[in-house]
Design a protein around this motif. Structure first.
Motif, PDB file in Angstrom:
ATOM      1  N   TYR A   1      42.095  27.207  46.187  1.00 25.36           N
ATOM      2  CA  TYR A   1      42.832  26.902  44.939  1.00 25.36           C
ATOM      3  C   TYR A   1      42.400  28.088  43.913  1.00 25.36           C
ATOM      4  N   THR A   2      43.579  29.062  43.631  1.00 26.23           N
ATOM      5  CA  THR A   2      43.306  29.995  42.693  1.00 26.23           C
ATOM      6  C   THR A   2      43.907  29.578  41.231  1.00 26.23           C
ATOM      7  N   PHE A   3      43.311  30.083  40.312  1.00 27.66           N
ATOM      8  CA  PHE A   3      43.968  29.888  38.971  1.00 27.66           C
ATOM      9  C   PHE A   3      43.415  30.790  38.091  1.00 27.66           C
ATOM     10  N   PRO A   4      44.510  30.855  36.998  1.00 25.12           N
ATOM     11  CA  PRO A   4      44.092  32.084  35.881  1.00 25.12           C
ATOM     12  C   PRO A   4      42.762  31.578  35.246  1.00 25.12           C
ATOM     13  N   ALA A   5      41.947  32.436  34.679  1.00 26.45           N
ATOM     14  CA  ALA A   5      40.629  32.253  34.082  1.00 26.45           C
ATOM     15  C   ALA A   5      40.921  31.719  32.725  1.00 26.45           C
ATOM     16  N   GLU A   6      41.884  31.832  31.995  1.00 22.45           N
ATOM     17  CA  GLU A   6      42.101  31.503  30.887  1.00 22.45           C
ATOM     18  C   GLU A   6      42.663  30.018  30.801  1.00 22.45           C
ATOM     19  N   MET A   7      42.684  29.172  31.933  1.00 18.23           N
ATOM     20  CA  MET A   7      43.108  27.892  31.882  1.00 18.23           C
ATOM     21  C   MET A   7      42.083  26.947  31.469  1.00 18.23           C
TER      22      MET A   7
ATOM     23  N   GLU B   1      51.400  30.184  34.616  1.00 17.34           N
ATOM     24  CA  GLU B   1      51.721  28.809  34.518  1.00 17.34           C
ATOM     25  C   GLU B   1      50.644  27.910  35.090  1.00 17.34           C
ATOM     26  N   GLY B   2      50.016  28.358  35.934  1.00 13.65           N
ATOM     27  CA  GLY B   2      48.870  27.273  36.753  1.00 13.65           C
ATOM     28  C   GLY B   2      48.272  27.947  38.056  1.00 13.65           C
ATOM     29  N   GLY B   3      47.615  27.156  38.783  1.00 11.22           N
ATOM     30  CA  GLY B   3      47.031  27.595  39.821  1.00 11.22           C
ATOM     31  C   GLY B   3      48.041  27.348  41.167  1.00 11.22           C
ATOM     32  N   PHE B   4      47.639  27.885  42.196  1.00 10.48           N
ATOM     33  CA  PHE B   4      48.129  27.768  43.481  1.00 10.48           C
ATOM     34  C   PHE B   4      47.177  27.580  44.705  1.00 10.48           C
ATOM     35  N   ILE B   5      47.629  27.124  45.799  1.00 12.41           N
ATOM     36  CA  ILE B   5      46.833  26.800  46.995  1.00 12.41           C
ATOM     37  C   ILE B   5      47.249  27.673  48.082  1.00 12.41           C
TER      38      ILE B   5
ATOM     39  N   LEU C   1      36.360  12.345  46.735  1.00 12.40           N
ATOM     40  CA  LEU C   1      35.029  12.856  46.224  1.00 12.40           C
ATOM     41  C   LEU C   1      35.216  13.386  44.898  1.00 12.40           C
ATOM     42  N   ASN C   2      34.825  12.674  43.888  1.00 14.74           N
ATOM     43  CA  ASN C   2      35.122  12.973  42.285  1.00 14.74           C
ATOM     44  C   ASN C   2      34.338  14.180  41.773  1.00 14.74           C
ATOM     45  N   ASN C   3      33.121  14.107  42.271  1.00 13.51           N
ATOM     46  CA  ASN C   3      32.136  15.219  41.691  1.00 13.51           C
ATOM     47  C   ASN C   3      31.477  16.290  42.590  1.00 13.51           C
ATOM     48  N   LEU C   4      32.309  16.354  43.575  1.00 16.26           N
ATOM     49  CA  LEU C   4      32.064  17.728  44.426  1.00 16.26           C
ATOM     50  C   LEU C   4      32.295  19.158  43.811  1.00 16.26           C
ATOM     51  N   LEU C   5      33.556  19.403  43.158  1.00 22.07           N
ATOM     52  CA  LEU C   5      33.773  20.301  42.650  1.00 22.07           C
ATOM     53  C   LEU C   5      33.750  20.273  40.862  1.00 22.07           C
ATOM     54  N   GLN C   6      33.218  21.222  40.172  1.00 16.99           N
ATOM     55  CA  GLN C   6      33.123  21.310  38.625  1.00 16.99           C
ATOM     56  C   GLN C   6      34.591  21.334  38.014  1.00 16.99           C
ATOM     57  N   ASP C   7      34.866  20.386  37.240  1.00 14.50           N
ATOM     58  CA  ASP C   7      36.046  20.341  36.646  1.00 14.50           C
ATOM     59  C   ASP C   7      36.220  21.504  35.533  1.00 14.50           C
ATOM     60  N   MET C   8      37.451  21.869  35.042  1.00 14.92           N
ATOM     61  CA  MET C   8      37.375  22.746  33.954  1.00 14.92           C
ATOM     62  C   MET C   8      38.043  22.040  32.855  1.00 14.92           C
ATOM     63  N   LYS C   9      37.124  22.031  31.727  1.00 11.74           N
ATOM     64  CA  LYS C   9      37.332  21.199  30.572  1.00 11.74           C
ATOM     65  C   LYS C   9      37.176  22.149  29.477  1.00 11.74           C
ATOM     66  N   VAL C  10      37.862  21.870  28.435  1.00 12.33           N
ATOM     67  CA  VAL C  10      37.542  22.647  27.079  1.00 12.33           C
ATOM     68  C   VAL C  10      36.289  22.273  26.263  1.00 12.33           C
ATOM     69  N   ALA C  11      35.537  23.345  26.022  1.00  9.93           N
ATOM     70  CA  ALA C  11      34.408  22.955  25.536  1.00  9.93           C
ATOM     71  C   ALA C  11      34.427  22.574  24.037  1.00  9.93           C
ATOM     72  N   SER C  12      33.554  21.397  23.764  1.00  9.24           N
ATOM     73  CA  SER C  12      33.720  20.653  22.520  1.00  9.24           C
ATOM     74  C   SER C  12      33.230  21.776  21.274  1.00  9.24           C
ATOM     75  N   ASN C  13      33.612  21.566  20.035  1.00 11.82           N
ATOM     76  CA  ASN C  13      33.003  22.293  19.068  1.00 11.82           C
ATOM     77  C   ASN C  13      31.793  21.580  18.412  1.00 11.82           C
TER      78      ASN C  13
ATOM     79  N   LEU D   1      44.464  18.728  39.112  1.00 13.99           N
ATOM     80  CA  LEU D   1      45.455  18.079  38.139  1.00 13.99           C
ATOM     81  C   LEU D   1      45.398  18.859  37.011  1.00 13.99           C
ATOM     82  N   GLU D   2      46.221  19.702  36.828  1.00 12.88           N
ATOM     83  CA  GLU D   2      46.424  20.701  35.614  1.00 12.88           C
ATOM     84  C   GLU D   2      46.663  20.068  34.277  1.00 12.88           C
ATOM     85  N   SER D   3      46.142  20.156  33.066  1.00 12.52           N
ATOM     86  CA  SER D   3      46.731  19.859  31.956  1.00 12.52           C
ATOM     87  C   SER D   3      46.876  18.457  31.629  1.00 12.52           C
TER      88      SER D   3
END
Length: 332
Positions: free
Chosen positions: A256-262, A235-239, A320-332, A208-210
């Protein structure tokens, strides 16, 4: 949109220290989430394993002998003289026999090539003229999947790379095989999440992107996989799915492949692994393995073993909610 999720008592275990939580969505909730879209994951069973082609050696035979001529009689003698028939046997020299043997070996030679593509993908081609319609296992940096050669013994597939120096091994059941290698220079520009399994497990990666929900355009899964162009343009990732789903008990790798800058975008990406309860897996225990590659980090792997509810839960989903690590913006 709100969704009602029903908690079930099925227990899933991981062969690692990570605690995995999952919930089960009823079939009605699943329809609300996914609509009527169907993935290409339905496997067709075959009546029997594909028979291995037996290639026999070339047999060299001589020409047939001609019939002997009638004997010639000499009136001046009682002796009968028989003229011998000419010998029509074809004699091949050692050099000719050796050359024929080399031609046979060359025509059955197995070769493989790897060509780097955009989005850290690699195009693999395999030529095995004496192994048509044959199951072949592809190995790459821990990722394993099976494919089937064509009626001419060839194969061409696009595979996500998991290493800058990407080595791919093709192995046939009779012990034959080939190796190909490619340099993937843009690997660190993309991240990868791999889920691999055997047979029809009902497993799926969902991204689930953005901040997208299941009904949004940012929901990427096998039913809405996008193309490589999405990652190239940012634009985003692909399967992608590797493995012959029509074969018996295939080894499958979904990626699932995604741009690193996401990872720096607002909303990030929420990743889940889900397993649909289907006739093929209900009441059984399914196993899988996950790989995660983020930038220059080391490849992280986890083993999964999950008990699926009985067949009264057909159409529901284990999340399974916690098997894969989510990608989130790091908090300042």
């Amino acid at each position: 949109m709100s969704y009602i999720k029903e908690t079930v008592t099925a227990v899933g275990t991981l062969a690692c220290a990570l605690a995995i939580g999952y919930v089960m969505q009823s079939s009605e909730a699943a329809n609300a989430l996914y609509g009527n879209a169907k993935s290409d994951r339905e496997l067709r069973s075959l009546d029997a394993e594909t028979s291995m082609l037996v290639v026999k050696d070339i047999t060299l035979t001589s020409a047939e002998f001609s019939e002997p001529t009638e004997p010639m009689l000499d009136d001046s003698s009682n002796e009968t003289t028989v003229q011998p028939a000419p010998d029509d046997t074809v004699h091949l020299s050692n050099d000719t026999t050796s050359a024929l043997s080399e031609i046979e070996e060359t025509s059955c030679e197995i070769s493989a090539k790897a060509r780097p593509m955009a989005a850290a993908m690699v195009n693999l081609t395999l030529t095995a003229p004496c192994l048509p319609n044959e199951r072949v296992t592809v190995h790459h940096n821990g990722m394993i999947f099976t494919q089937t050669t064509s009626k001419t013994g060839s194969l061409s597939i696009d595979v996500p790379a998991l290493a800058e120096t990407a080595v791919f091994v093709f192995a046939f059941g009779n012990g034959d095989g080939a190796v190909a290698q490619a340099k993937v220079e843009d690997l660190t520009d993309f991240g990868r999440v791999v889920l691999q399994w055997k047979g029809d497990t009902g497993l799926q990666i969902h991204a689930l992107e953005s901040g997208s929900d299941y009904s949004g355009s940012g929901h990427v899964w096998s039913g809405q996989p996008r193309s490589m162009a999405a990652a190239i343009t940012g634009e985003g990732g692909f399967i992608t799915m590797n493995g012959d789903l029509d074969a018996v008990e295939p080894l499958v790798a979904e990626v699932y492949t995604f741009p690193a800058e996401m990872e720096s975008r607002e909303g990030g990406v929420k990743l889940t692994v889900e397993a649909e309860v289907i006739q093929a897996n209900c009441g059984t225990e399914i196993e899988a393995k996950s790989f995660e590659l983020r930038g220059r980090d080391q490849l992280v792997t986890q083993d999964l073993s999950l008990a699926v509810p009985d067949c009264t839960a057909l159409g529901s989903f284990l999340v399974l909610n916690n098997l894969l690590q989510d990608m989130k913006v790091a908090s300042n």
